[in-house]
Design a protein around this motif. Structure first.
Motif, short mmCIF file in Angstrom:
data_model
loop_
_atom_site.label_atom_id
_atom_site.label_comp_id
_atom_site.label_asym_id
_atom_site.label_seq_id
_atom_site.Cartn_x
_atom_site.Cartn_y
_atom_site.Cartn_z
N THR A 140 35.67 37.67 40.26
CA THR A 140 34.25 37.56 39.92
C THR A 140 34.00 36.33 39.05
O THR A 140 33.15 36.34 38.17
CB THR A 140 33.77 38.83 39.19
N ALA A 173 28.85 45.02 42.13
CA ALA A 173 29.66 43.92 42.64
C ALA A 173 28.88 42.62 42.55
O ALA A 173 27.65 42.61 42.48
CB ALA A 173 30.07 44.18 44.09
N LEU A 176 30.84 45.92 35.23
CA LEU A 176 31.30 44.81 36.06
C LEU A 176 31.31 43.57 35.19
O LEU A 176 30.28 43.22 34.59
CB LEU A 176 30.37 44.61 37.25
#
Length: 232
Positions: A96, A83, A167
């Motif tokens: 993000t 994350a 990610l």
């Protein structure tokens, strides 16, 4: 290595047998007093308590040696929950997208080990996780655009995990200025060839080159509110 080599020493020649409990794992003949080694049969993951005996030329079998515990570990668990740290997320925490060029990436591991953060095949940072749980790495300065990141962990047994779920972090360090500001036709009480109007709360239009999330600032300036003279 699931078939480890076990070493030891004897004080006289004889046949050495390596055991796990009552199960013989291997045998070697020691021609004289001194060192011996046996390659154990393939062992499963987990702890194995091993011992050895020696039988001499007269047929005497010794008592079991002091036990040796060997732990087999053939795989490292993959890091999870990558994350973008909240402190590195300059915009909405529901995405993000950030203007922080050296963001902190967090995640978790199921065992102690060395965590490496990657973009593709390029290592961006390393941290040692002393135990199972959370870890964080500050990435080096990243250019504007999307960056697909993943992590691996290498455990104390020398196993390296597979790569984590990716990610994607998008760096955006600048916003383009709005263009084409105009007085909406519905707010222009006179000629649409100018911006003279008697509408005191006019609608202003414009365009931007990027999508939401947007933060808009409304700049107020005094407006002329006198009506345009009409020609009779």
């Amino acid at each position: 290595m699931t078939a480890p080599v076990i070493t030891g020493s004897v004080t006289e020649a004889g046949v050495v047998v390596l055991y796990e409990g009552a199960t013989a794992l291997g045998t070697v003949t020691a021609a004289a007093a001194g060192a011996w080694s046996i390659t154990a049969a393939s062992l499963s993951d987990g702890a194995h308590t091993l011992s050895a005996t020696v039988t001499d030329a007269a047929g005497n079998t010794s008592s079991a040696s002091t036990a040796l515990t060997v732990t087999i570990d053939t795989g490292a668990s993959t890091p999870t929950a990558l994350a973008l740290a909240a402190a590195s997320n300059s915009g909405s925490t529901s995405d993000t997208l950030t203007n922080v060029t050296a963001p902190v990436i967090t995640g978790t591991v199921g065992e102690a080990g060395v965590v490496v953060l990657y973009e593709g095949a390029t290592a961006l940072g390393t941290v040692t996780a002393a135990a199972a749980g959370a870890w964080s790495i500050t990435a080096p300065s990243l250019s504007d655009g999307a960056h697909t990141l993943s992590a691996t962990v290498s455990d104390a047994a020398g196993n390296t995990s597979s790569a984590s779920t990716a990610l994607t972090v998008t760096i955006d360090t600048g916003a383009s200025a709005p263009t084409s500001l105009a007085l909406a036709a519905s707010s222009n009480s006179g000629s649409t060839s100018d911006t003279l109007t008697n509408v005191t709360a006019p609608v202003i239009t414009g365009s931007v080159t990027e999508g939401p999330p947007l933060r808009r600032a409304l700049l107020w300036r005094p407006l002329r509110t006198a009506a345009r003279p009409r020609t009779r």
